[in-house]
Design a protein around this motif. Structure first.
Motif, PDB file in Angstrom:
ATOM      1  N   ASN A  70      15.327  14.726   4.207  1.00  0.00           N
ATOM      2  CA  ASN A  70      15.513  15.493   2.978  1.00  0.00           C
ATOM      3  C   ASN A  70      16.038  14.599   1.856  1.00  0.00           C
ATOM      4  O   ASN A  70      16.883  14.995   1.057  1.00  0.00           O
ATOM      5  N   ASP A  71      15.538  13.366   1.803  1.00  0.00           N
ATOM      6  CA  ASP A  71      16.001  12.363   0.847  1.00  0.00           C
ATOM      7  C   ASP A  71      14.875  12.053  -0.136  1.00  0.00           C
ATOM      8  O   ASP A  71      14.167  11.063  -0.009  1.00  0.00           O
ATOM      9  N   ARG A  72      14.718  12.923  -1.113  1.00  0.00           N
ATOM     10  CA  ARG A  72      13.626  12.749  -2.080  1.00  0.00           C
ATOM     11  C   ARG A  72      13.845  11.525  -2.957  1.00  0.00           C
ATOM     12  O   ARG A  72      12.896  10.830  -3.300  1.00  0.00           O
ATOM     13  N   ASP A  73      15.106  11.254  -3.316  1.00  0.00           N
ATOM     14  CA  ASP A  73      15.391  10.051  -4.106  1.00  0.00           C
ATOM     15  C   ASP A  73      15.052   8.800  -3.297  1.00  0.00           C
ATOM     16  O   ASP A  73      14.523   7.829  -3.847  1.00  0.00           O
ATOM     17  N   GLY A  74      15.359   8.824  -2.011  1.00  0.00           N
ATOM     18  CA  GLY A  74      15.007   7.705  -1.142  1.00  0.00           C
ATOM     19  C   GLY A  74      13.495   7.525  -1.047  1.00  0.00           C
ATOM     20  O   GLY A  74      13.007   6.395  -0.999  1.00  0.00           O
ATOM     21  N   ALA A  75      12.763   8.632  -1.041  1.00  0.00           N
ATOM     22  CA  ALA A  75      11.297   8.562  -0.997  1.00  0.00           C
ATOM     23  C   ALA A  75      10.754   7.943  -2.286  1.00  0.00           C
ATOM     24  O   ALA A  75       9.833   7.124  -2.251  1.00  0.00           O
ATOM     25  N   VAL A  76      11.343   8.309  -3.422  1.00  0.00           N
ATOM     26  CA  VAL A  76      10.919   7.728  -4.703  1.00  0.00           C
ATOM     27  C   VAL A  76      11.242   6.231  -4.717  1.00  0.00           C
ATOM     28  O   VAL A  76      10.414   5.413  -5.129  1.00  0.00           O
ATOM     29  N   SER A  77      12.430   5.856  -4.235  1.00  0.00           N
ATOM     30  CA  SER A  77      12.805   4.435  -4.160  1.00  0.00           C
ATOM     31  C   SER A  77      11.837   3.669  -3.265  1.00  0.00           C
ATOM     32  O   SER A  77      11.467   2.530  -3.557  1.00  0.00           O
ATOM     33  N   TYR A  78      11.435   4.292  -2.169  1.00  0.00           N
ATOM     34  CA  TYR A  78      10.468   3.683  -1.254  1.00  0.00           C
ATOM     35  C   TYR A  78       9.167   3.384  -2.014  1.00  0.00           C
ATOM     36  O   TYR A  78       8.606   2.302  -1.894  1.00  0.00           O
ATOM     37  N   CYS A  79       8.717   4.354  -2.806  1.00  0.00           N
ATOM     38  CA  CYS A  79       7.489   4.163  -3.585  1.00  0.00           C
ATOM     39  C   CYS A  79       7.659   3.049  -4.617  1.00  0.00           C
ATOM     40  O   CYS A  79       6.732   2.273  -4.857  1.00  0.00           O
ATOM     41  N   GLU A  80       8.842   2.967  -5.225  1.00  0.00           N
ATOM     42  CA  GLU A  80       9.103   1.895  -6.188  1.00  0.00           C
ATOM     43  C   GLU A  80       9.004   0.535  -5.507  1.00  0.00           C
ATOM     44  O   GLU A  80       8.426  -0.394  -6.062  1.00  0.00           O
ATOM     45  N   GLN A  81       9.563   0.424  -4.299  1.00  0.00           N
ATOM     46  CA  GLN A  81       9.470  -0.826  -3.542  1.00  0.00           C
ATOM     47  C   GLN A  81       8.025  -1.143  -3.190  1.00  0.00           C
ATOM     48  O   GLN A  81       7.608  -2.293  -3.244  1.00  0.00           O
ATOM     49  N   LEU A  82       7.276  -0.118  -2.836  1.00  0.00           N
ATOM     50  CA  LEU A  82       5.882  -0.298  -2.464  1.00  0.00           C
ATOM     51  C   LEU A  82       5.075  -0.792  -3.661  1.00  0.00           C
ATOM     52  O   LEU A  82       4.229  -1.666  -3.527  1.00  0.00           O
ATOM     53  N   THR A  84       2.758   0.677  -5.547  1.00  0.00           N
ATOM     54  CA  THR A  84       1.348   1.040  -5.703  1.00  0.00           C
ATOM     55  C   THR A  84       1.220   2.495  -6.147  1.00  0.00           C
ATOM     56  O   THR A  84       2.100   3.309  -5.880  1.00  0.00           O
ATOM     57  N   GLN A  85       0.115   2.792  -6.807  1.00  0.00           N
ATOM     58  CA  GLN A  85      -0.161   4.185  -7.177  1.00  0.00           C
ATOM     59  C   GLN A  85      -0.296   5.042  -5.933  1.00  0.00           C
ATOM     60  O   GLN A  85       0.092   6.200  -5.924  1.00  0.00           O
ATOM     61  N   GLU A  86      -0.859   4.458  -4.874  1.00  0.00           N
ATOM     62  CA  GLU A  86      -1.094   5.223  -3.640  1.00  0.00           C
ATOM     63  C   GLU A  86       0.192   5.819  -3.098  1.00  0.00           C
ATOM     64  O   GLU A  86       0.205   6.949  -2.624  1.00  0.00           O
ATOM     65  N   GLY A  87       1.269   5.044  -3.116  1.00  0.00           N
ATOM     66  CA  GLY A  87       2.551   5.550  -2.625  1.00  0.00           C
ATOM     67  C   GLY A  87       3.006   6.768  -3.418  1.00  0.00           C
ATOM     68  O   GLY A  87       3.376   7.794  -2.843  1.00  0.00           O
ATOM     69  N   TYR A  88       2.963   6.656  -4.738  1.00  0.00           N
ATOM     70  CA  TYR A  88       3.375   7.774  -5.591  1.00  0.00           C
ATOM     71  C   TYR A  88       2.479   8.987  -5.398  1.00  0.00           C
ATOM     72  O   TYR A  88       2.954  10.114  -5.357  1.00  0.00           O
ATOM     73  N   LEU A  89       1.179   8.745  -5.293  1.00  0.00           N
ATOM     74  CA  LEU A  89       0.253   9.871  -5.130  1.00  0.00           C
ATOM     75  C   LEU A  89       0.426  10.536  -3.767  1.00  0.00           C
ATOM     76  O   LEU A  89       0.309  11.757  -3.657  1.00  0.00           O
ATOM     77  N   THR A  90       0.725   9.756  -2.738  1.00  0.00           N
ATOM     78  CA  THR A  90       0.994  10.322  -1.412  1.00  0.00           C
ATOM     79  C   THR A  90       2.233  11.202  -1.469  1.00  0.00           C
ATOM     80  O   THR A  90       2.251  12.324  -0.954  1.00  0.00           O
ATOM     81  N   LEU A  91       3.282  10.688  -2.119  1.00  0.00           N
ATOM     82  CA  LEU A  91       4.521  11.456  -2.245  1.00  0.00           C
ATOM     83  C   LEU A  91       4.295  12.705  -3.093  1.00  0.00           C
ATOM     84  O   LEU A  91       4.768  13.795  -2.748  1.00  0.00           O
ATOM     85  N   LEU A  92       3.561  12.567  -4.174  1.00  0.00           N
ATOM     86  CA  LEU A  92       3.253  13.722  -5.022  1.00  0.00           C
ATOM     87  C   LEU A  92       2.527  14.787  -4.207  1.00  0.00           C
ATOM     88  O   LEU A  92       2.856  15.969  -4.275  1.00  0.00           O
ATOM     89  N   ASP A  93       1.568  14.362  -3.410  1.00  0.00           N
ATOM     90  CA  ASP A  93       0.823  15.286  -2.564  1.00  0.00           C
ATOM     91  C   ASP A  93       1.761  15.997  -1.583  1.00  0.00           C
ATOM     92  O   ASP A  93       1.644  17.204  -1.368  1.00  0.00           O
ATOM     93  N   MET A  94       2.705  15.254  -1.005  1.00  0.00           N
ATOM     94  CA  MET A  94       3.677  15.867  -0.082  1.00  0.00           C
ATOM     95  C   MET A  94       4.525  16.908  -0.799  1.00  0.00           C
ATOM     96  O   MET A  94       4.801  17.979  -0.259  1.00  0.00           O
ATOM     97  N   PHE A  95       4.959  16.585  -2.006  1.00  0.00           N
ATOM     98  CA  PHE A  95       5.782  17.529  -2.765  1.00  0.00           C
ATOM     99  C   PHE A  95       5.010  18.800  -3.111  1.00  0.00           C
ATOM    100  O   PHE A  95       5.587  19.882  -3.175  1.00  0.00           O
ATOM    101  N   LEU A  96       3.714  18.663  -3.342  1.00  0.00           N
ATOM    102  CA  LEU A  96       2.906  19.798  -3.796  1.00  0.00           C
ATOM    103  C   LEU A  96       2.385  20.675  -2.661  1.00  0.00           C
ATOM    104  O   LEU A  96       1.904  21.774  -2.907  1.00  0.00           O
ATOM    105  N   GLN A  97       2.463  20.194  -1.424  1.00  0.00           N
ATOM    106  CA  GLN A  97       2.016  20.980  -0.275  1.00  0.00           C
ATOM    107  C   GLN A  97       3.174  21.815   0.257  1.00  0.00           C
ATOM    108  O   GLN A  97       4.321  21.401   0.163  1.00  0.00           O
ATOM    109  N   PRO A  98       2.873  22.971   0.852  1.00  0.00           N
ATOM    110  CA  PRO A  98       3.956  23.716   1.513  1.00  0.00           C
ATOM    111  C   PRO A  98       4.594  22.833   2.589  1.00  0.00           C
ATOM    112  O   PRO A  98       3.911  22.052   3.236  1.00  0.00           O
ATOM    113  N   GLN A  99       5.896  22.946   2.721  1.00  0.00           N
ATOM    114  CA  GLN A  99       6.615  22.104   3.670  1.00  0.00           C
ATOM    115  C   GLN A  99       6.240  22.457   5.111  1.00  0.00           C
ATOM    116  O   GLN A  99       5.914  23.605   5.400  1.00  0.00           O
ATOM    117  N   PRO A 100       6.303  21.470   6.011  1.00  0.00           N
ATOM    118  CA  PRO A 100       5.923  21.707   7.412  1.00  0.00           C
ATOM    119  C   PRO A 100       6.731  22.834   8.063  1.00  0.00           C
ATOM    120  O   PRO A 100       6.219  23.546   8.905  1.00  0.00           O
TER     121      PRO A 100
END
Length: 175
Positions: A70-82, A84-100
């Motif tokens: 449940n660390d959304r800031d950590g996920a954003v930081s992960y994407c910053e380290q990565l 790439t657009q792919e990382g951000y788009l993957t995370l965006l997709d996760m945020f926009l889907q209903p949670q598991p």
């Protein structure tokens, strides 16, 4: 999240766990798959993120950060380290889907992600990623800013190209 002592909120880690993280982060001398198998089913989710990162399983690392820890800031930081657009788009997709776990999509987190990094993402890819259920007023400001930024960059490029051509013609006339 369910990870009791994940160290993500500034809490001091037990020395053994801190040493494990340092080893996983810095060492190349271990079997990644073997360590990942040993970590499965434990509460060592942050350590799993490190191993998935080394394996290049970025989607799984982002899933652990977003849903398990449940660390959304950590996920954003992960994407910053990565980086790439792919990382951000993957995370965006996760945020926009209903949670598991059956929870609602994380629209507010998606808008914050777009607000912080949206200008560098392709507006078309972002629009493609947005679900039809997302309340558009939530994303309106961010999408408008992205499009303004894109138009500004395009016009600045056109102006720069025009100035270069004018300079080239002036040099040619002097000869």
């Amino acid at each position: 999240g369910d990870d009791e002592d994940d160290g993500g909120d500034g809490e001091a880690l037990p020395p053994l766990r801190a040493a494990l993280r340092a080893f996983l982060d810095r060492s190349e001398f271990f079997n990644l798959q073997g360590v990942l198998s040993a970590l499965k089913g434990t509460s060592l989710s942050r350590e799993q993120v490190l191993v998935h990162q080394k394996l290049g399983n970025h989607k799984e690392a982002l899933r652990l950060l977003t849903y398990v820890l449940n660390d959304r800031d950590g996920a954003v930081s992960y994407c910053e380290q990565l980086g790439t657009q792919e990382g951000y788009l993957t995370l965006l997709d996760m945020f926009l889907q209903p949670q598991p776990q059956g929870g609602p999509p994380l629209y507010a987190a998606a808008v914050r992600l777009l607000g912080s990094k949206g200008a560098s993402l392709s507006p078309q890819r972002v629009l493609d990623a947005l679900s039809s259920e997302m309340p558009l007023p939530l994303a309106y400001e961010t999408l408008a800013r992205m499009l303004r930024e894109r138009m500004h960059r395009k016009r600045a490029g056109q102006a720069s190209k025009g100035l270069a051509k004018a300079h080239q013609l002036a040099v040619a006339q002097r000869r």
